[in-house]
Design a protein around this motif. Sequence first.
Motif, PDB file in Angstrom:
ATOM      1  N   LEU A   1      49.354  37.939  72.647  1.00 18.40           N
ATOM      2  CA  LEU A   1      49.501  36.646  73.305  1.00 18.40           C
ATOM      3  C   LEU A   1      50.685  36.672  74.267  1.00 18.40           C
ATOM      4  O   LEU A   1      51.648  37.415  74.060  1.00 18.40           O
ATOM      5  CB  LEU A   1      49.729  35.534  72.268  1.00 18.40           C
ATOM      6  N   GLN A   2      50.597  35.849  75.300  1.00 20.46           N
ATOM      7  CA  GLN A   2      51.692  35.721  76.250  1.00 20.46           C
ATOM      8  C   GLN A   2      52.145  34.270  76.299  1.00 20.46           C
ATOM      9  O   GLN A   2      51.328  33.354  76.367  1.00 20.46           O
ATOM     10  CB  GLN A   2      51.252  36.157  77.656  1.00 20.46           C
ATOM     11  N   VAL A   3      53.441  34.048  76.260  1.00 24.68           N
ATOM     12  CA  VAL A   3      54.034  32.709  76.319  1.00 24.68           C
ATOM     13  C   VAL A   3      55.101  32.686  77.401  1.00 24.68           C
ATOM     14  O   VAL A   3      55.963  33.572  77.445  1.00 24.68           O
ATOM     15  CB  VAL A   3      54.653  32.303  74.964  1.00 24.68           C
ATOM     16  N   GLU A   4      55.030  31.701  78.281  1.00 22.39           N
ATOM     17  CA  GLU A   4      56.032  31.531  79.336  1.00 22.39           C
ATOM     18  C   GLU A   4      57.051  30.477  78.911  1.00 22.39           C
ATOM     19  O   GLU A   4      56.732  29.568  78.139  1.00 22.39           O
ATOM     20  CB  GLU A   4      55.369  31.102  80.643  1.00 22.39           C
ATOM     21  N   VAL A   5      58.263  30.582  79.436  1.00 21.49           N
ATOM     22  CA  VAL A   5      59.306  29.575  79.211  1.00 21.49           C
ATOM     23  C   VAL A   5      59.563  28.897  80.553  1.00 21.49           C
ATOM     24  O   VAL A   5      60.406  29.343  81.339  1.00 21.49           O
ATOM     25  CB  VAL A   5      60.595  30.198  78.662  1.00 21.49           C
TER      26      VAL A   5
ATOM     27  N   ARG B   1      61.890  23.283  75.962  1.00 17.64           N
ATOM     28  CA  ARG B   1      62.948  23.399  74.963  1.00 17.64           C
ATOM     29  C   ARG B   1      62.943  24.752  74.263  1.00 17.64           C
ATOM     30  O   ARG B   1      63.754  24.980  73.355  1.00 17.64           O
ATOM     31  CB  ARG B   1      62.821  22.269  73.945  1.00 17.64           C
ATOM     32  N   LEU B   2      62.047  25.630  74.685  1.00 19.74           N
ATOM     33  CA  LEU B   2      62.144  27.001  74.212  1.00 19.74           C
ATOM     34  C   LEU B   2      63.390  27.673  74.779  1.00 19.74           C
ATOM     35  O   LEU B   2      63.932  28.602  74.163  1.00 19.74           O
ATOM     36  CB  LEU B   2      60.898  27.793  74.648  1.00 19.74           C
ATOM     37  N   ALA B   3      63.841  27.239  75.947  1.00 15.11           N
ATOM     38  CA  ALA B   3      65.054  27.798  76.540  1.00 15.11           C
ATOM     39  C   ALA B   3      66.249  27.487  75.649  1.00 15.11           C
ATOM     40  O   ALA B   3      66.457  26.350  75.221  1.00 15.11           O
ATOM     41  CB  ALA B   3      65.268  27.210  77.937  1.00 15.11           C
ATOM     42  N   GLY B   4      67.040  28.511  75.353  1.00 15.48           N
ATOM     43  CA  GLY B   4      68.204  28.343  74.493  1.00 15.48           C
ATOM     44  C   GLY B   4      67.929  28.616  73.030  1.00 15.48           C
ATOM     45  O   GLY B   4      68.859  28.679  72.216  1.00 15.48           O
ATOM     46  N   VAL B   5      66.662  28.796  72.664  1.00 13.54           N
ATOM     47  CA  VAL B   5      66.292  29.046  71.275  1.00 13.54           C
ATOM     48  C   VAL B   5      66.368  30.544  70.995  1.00 13.54           C
ATOM     49  O   VAL B   5      65.984  31.364  71.828  1.00 13.54           O
ATOM     50  CB  VAL B   5      64.866  28.526  71.001  1.00 13.54           C
ATOM     51  N   HIS B   6      66.900  30.897  69.826  1.00 13.07           N
ATOM     52  CA  HIS B   6      66.900  32.300  69.415  1.00 13.07           C
ATOM     53  C   HIS B   6      65.526  32.668  68.855  1.00 13.07           C
ATOM     54  O   HIS B   6      64.796  31.800  68.367  1.00 13.07           O
ATOM     55  CB  HIS B   6      67.971  32.552  68.347  1.00 13.07           C
ATOM     56  N   VAL B   7      65.190  33.944  68.923  1.00 14.61           N
ATOM     57  CA  VAL B   7      63.867  34.400  68.502  1.00 14.61           C
ATOM     58  C   VAL B   7      63.582  34.015  67.052  1.00 14.61           C
ATOM     59  O   VAL B   7      62.483  33.578  66.710  1.00 14.61           O
ATOM     60  CB  VAL B   7      63.727  35.927  68.708  1.00 14.61           C
TER      61      VAL B   7
ATOM     62  N   GLY C   1      61.874  44.601  80.990  1.00 17.22           N
ATOM     63  CA  GLY C   1      61.406  44.389  79.630  1.00 17.22           C
ATOM     64  C   GLY C   1      62.515  44.604  78.620  1.00 17.22           C
ATOM     65  O   GLY C   1      63.268  45.586  78.702  1.00 17.22           O
ATOM     66  N   VAL C   2      62.624  43.686  77.666  1.00 16.03           N
ATOM     67  CA  VAL C   2      63.657  43.755  76.630  1.00 16.03           C
ATOM     68  C   VAL C   2      62.979  43.614  75.270  1.00 16.03           C
ATOM     69  O   VAL C   2      62.154  42.719  75.077  1.00 16.03           O
ATOM     70  CB  VAL C   2      64.702  42.636  76.804  1.00 16.03           C
ATOM     71  N   VAL C   3      63.313  44.505  74.343  1.00 14.55           N
ATOM     72  CA  VAL C   3      62.844  44.369  72.965  1.00 14.55           C
ATOM     73  C   VAL C   3      63.830  43.473  72.228  1.00 14.55           C
ATOM     74  O   VAL C   3      64.982  43.859  72.003  1.00 14.55           O
ATOM     75  CB  VAL C   3      62.736  45.741  72.271  1.00 14.55           C
ATOM     76  N   PRO C   4      63.416  42.243  71.866  1.00 16.91           N
ATOM     77  CA  PRO C   4      64.389  41.280  71.333  1.00 16.91           C
ATOM     78  C   PRO C   4      64.668  41.478  69.849  1.00 16.91           C
ATOM     79  O   PRO C   4      63.794  41.863  69.077  1.00 16.91           O
ATOM     80  CB  PRO C   4      63.690  39.939  71.577  1.00 16.91           C
ATOM     81  N   GLY C   5      65.894  41.180  69.475  1.00 13.89           N
ATOM     82  CA  GLY C   5      66.253  41.098  68.067  1.00 13.89           C
ATOM     83  C   GLY C   5      66.182  39.645  67.612  1.00 13.89           C
ATOM     84  O   GLY C   5      65.923  38.735  68.414  1.00 13.89           O
ATOM     85  N   PRO C   6      66.441  39.367  66.322  1.00 15.30           N
ATOM     86  CA  PRO C   6      66.356  37.994  65.814  1.00 15.30           C
ATOM     87  C   PRO C   6      67.303  37.029  66.523  1.00 15.30           C
ATOM     88  O   PRO C   6      66.998  35.832  66.641  1.00 15.30           O
ATOM     89  CB  PRO C   6      66.737  38.148  64.331  1.00 15.30           C
ATOM     90  N   ASP C   7      68.464  37.529  66.995  1.00 11.90           N
ATOM     91  CA  ASP C   7      69.444  36.643  67.620  1.00 11.90           C
ATOM     92  C   ASP C   7      69.323  36.622  69.148  1.00 11.90           C
ATOM     93  O   ASP C   7      70.195  36.093  69.843  1.00 11.90           O
ATOM     94  CB  ASP C   7      70.858  37.051  67.229  1.00 11.90           C
ATOM     95  N   PHE C   8      68.224  37.183  69.674  1.00 10.35           N
ATOM     96  CA  PHE C   8      68.011  37.176  71.129  1.00 10.35           C
ATOM     97  C   PHE C   8      67.736  35.755  71.590  1.00 10.35           C
ATOM     98  O   PHE C   8      66.877  35.068  71.040  1.00 10.35           O
ATOM     99  CB  PHE C   8      66.841  38.094  71.492  1.00 10.35           C
TER     100      PHE C   8
ATOM    101  N   LEU D   1      66.436  32.970  74.257  1.00  6.90           N
ATOM    102  CA  LEU D   1      65.463  32.825  75.340  1.00  6.90           C
ATOM    103  C   LEU D   1      66.051  32.022  76.489  1.00  6.90           C
ATOM    104  O   LEU D   1      66.875  31.125  76.287  1.00  6.90           O
ATOM    105  CB  LEU D   1      64.189  32.137  74.827  1.00  6.90           C
ATOM    106  N   LYS D   2      65.598  32.347  77.704  1.00  2.00           N
ATOM    107  CA  LYS D   2      66.039  31.651  78.905  1.00  2.00           C
ATOM    108  C   LYS D   2      64.822  31.182  79.702  1.00  2.00           C
ATOM    109  O   LYS D   2      63.726  31.727  79.554  1.00  2.00           O
ATOM    110  CB  LYS D   2      66.887  32.590  79.785  1.00  2.00           C
ATOM    111  N   THR D   3      65.056  30.182  80.562  1.00  2.62           N
ATOM    112  CA  THR D   3      64.003  29.718  81.469  1.00  2.62           C
ATOM    113  C   THR D   3      63.531  30.875  82.345  1.00  2.62           C
ATOM    114  O   THR D   3      64.334  31.626  82.889  1.00  2.62           O
ATOM    115  CB  THR D   3      64.520  28.576  82.356  1.00  2.62           C
ATOM    116  N   GLY D   4      62.211  31.027  82.460  1.00  8.10           N
ATOM    117  CA  GLY D   4      61.643  32.112  83.238  1.00  8.10           C
ATOM    118  C   GLY D   4      61.244  33.312  82.417  1.00  8.10           C
ATOM    119  O   GLY D   4      60.580  34.222  82.933  1.00  8.10           O
ATOM    120  N   ASP D   5      61.637  33.354  81.136  1.00  3.75           N
ATOM    121  CA  ASP D   5      61.248  34.469  80.279  1.00  3.75           C
ATOM    122  C   ASP D   5      59.740  34.457  80.033  1.00  3.75           C
ATOM    123  O   ASP D   5      59.097  33.402  80.007  1.00  3.75           O
ATOM    124  CB  ASP D   5      61.963  34.399  78.933  1.00  3.75           C
TER     125      ASP D   5
END
Length: 499
Positions: free
Chosen positions: A411-415, A420-426, A446-453, A455-459
């Motif tokens: 699945l693909q999800v845009e921010v 309000r996904l912006a600013g949320v950690h994974v 491309g970035v492989v995110p960790g739990p504390d990654f 999210l920003k607008t445009g991700d």
Amino acid sequence: MTPGLDLALLLGAAVLLVAVGAVRLSTRLGVPSLLVYLALGVAIGEAGLGIRFDDAELTRTLGFCALIVIIAEGGLTARWSTLRPVLGLAALLSTVGVVVSILVVGLAVHLLLGLDWRLALLYGAVLSSTDAAAVFATLRRLRLPPRLVATLEAESGMNDAPVVLLVVLLSREGVTHPWWYETALVSYELGVGAAVGLAAGVGGRWALRHAALPSAGLYPIAAVGLTVFAYAAGAVLHASGFLAVYVAGVILGNARLPHRQAILGFADGLAWLAQIGLFVLLGLLVTPSRLGSAVLPAVVAGLALVLLARPLSVAASALPFRFGLREQAFLSWAGLRGAVPIVLATIPLSERVPGADRLFDSVFVLVVIFTLLQTGTLAPVARRLRVTAPAEAAEIRVETAPLERMRADLLQVEVPPGSRLAGVHVDELRLPLGASVTLVLRDGVGVVPGPDFRLKTGDSLLIVATAGVRDEAERRLRAVSRRGRLARWFGEYGEDRDG
């Protein structure tokens, strides 16, 4: 040597390749690709290359064949979890809504254009069917709540049956039946068509799981063949073949079949080919020199349809259901017309109904005008009505064996801005076990995110979710997109809301 065949193949291949290339160009320009195909047909017709084609009967036959493939692909790619809650509304839109639309448009063109009642009702009947190709091609590119998309897709798959029956009856001279007979006939077509599709889908699902075919390439052919078999079996029983093919497609598409991704990819390619061929053929059939005189009746019928008939049919059908005014307004505007009304207009044309030429030309002009108007404004209208779903996950079809063995989807999800996904950690997305953010694309990297990654607008997020938790993962993503990291504290679980 066969010079005639060689020339036909050369022209056909050239048109096909131009049409494929036009998809990318139309996407950049914001012009619906379906209109590009119509323009190609007109360009090679009598007003362009000089090819004369006026066989309405053949066009109707080939048009029905193309619609079978298009509706089959729509069923194969539909998700039962989103279709199930909206079947009641879709059924009413396909019956009660169709009757309301026919009466309102028929009355309007009778009074405003002075047409006799038979021809006026034919205008209403031909225009009352939403187009599966237009709906599937347009709505799946927008970020909308699943039940809105599912309602429109299910309606487009179901409303062909009563509409085709009514257009055929109105096109035949001297055939009259009492209202209760017509109602019983439509009920029979829908009921038996659904039963045939159910039987073909369930039987085909069992057969494909146990067939052990010698080649992987045979599974897509068999799956599409089963949907065509459902149509033919329904038609032989004088039932709705279109409903049968849609039901069979939904059952097969929601089953975990061998080589499922290959089946979906094959059906997608066939649907594109059917759309290209259908619209080019319809463009070839039209006579451009007659279109100028059809603009006025097209605009009158179109305005009656969009401003009166469609809103009234949606309002009447939505009464028993919890659909808010904003959602009803969007359903009214998004009742897309495309190839189906033009194909239906070939029925009275082939039956030589008086005024059928003007009807066909008017429907052609209306489809061109309103396809440009509606498809170009769907996204702004959805934002204005606040029915968008920016965190809605879009399925990405990839043919990878590991995903198939895992029974998982990508699945693909845009921010987008304002989400309000912006600013949320994974880890604050609270994805269920079996769903994971595997990659985040940020600024082209491309970035492989960790739990504390964070999210920003445009991700852009790529999420792998197994079949059992996909719906739950999407609900949680919608919840966080609306309430942020405190969604659970607000009692927000991502269900679709009323307008």
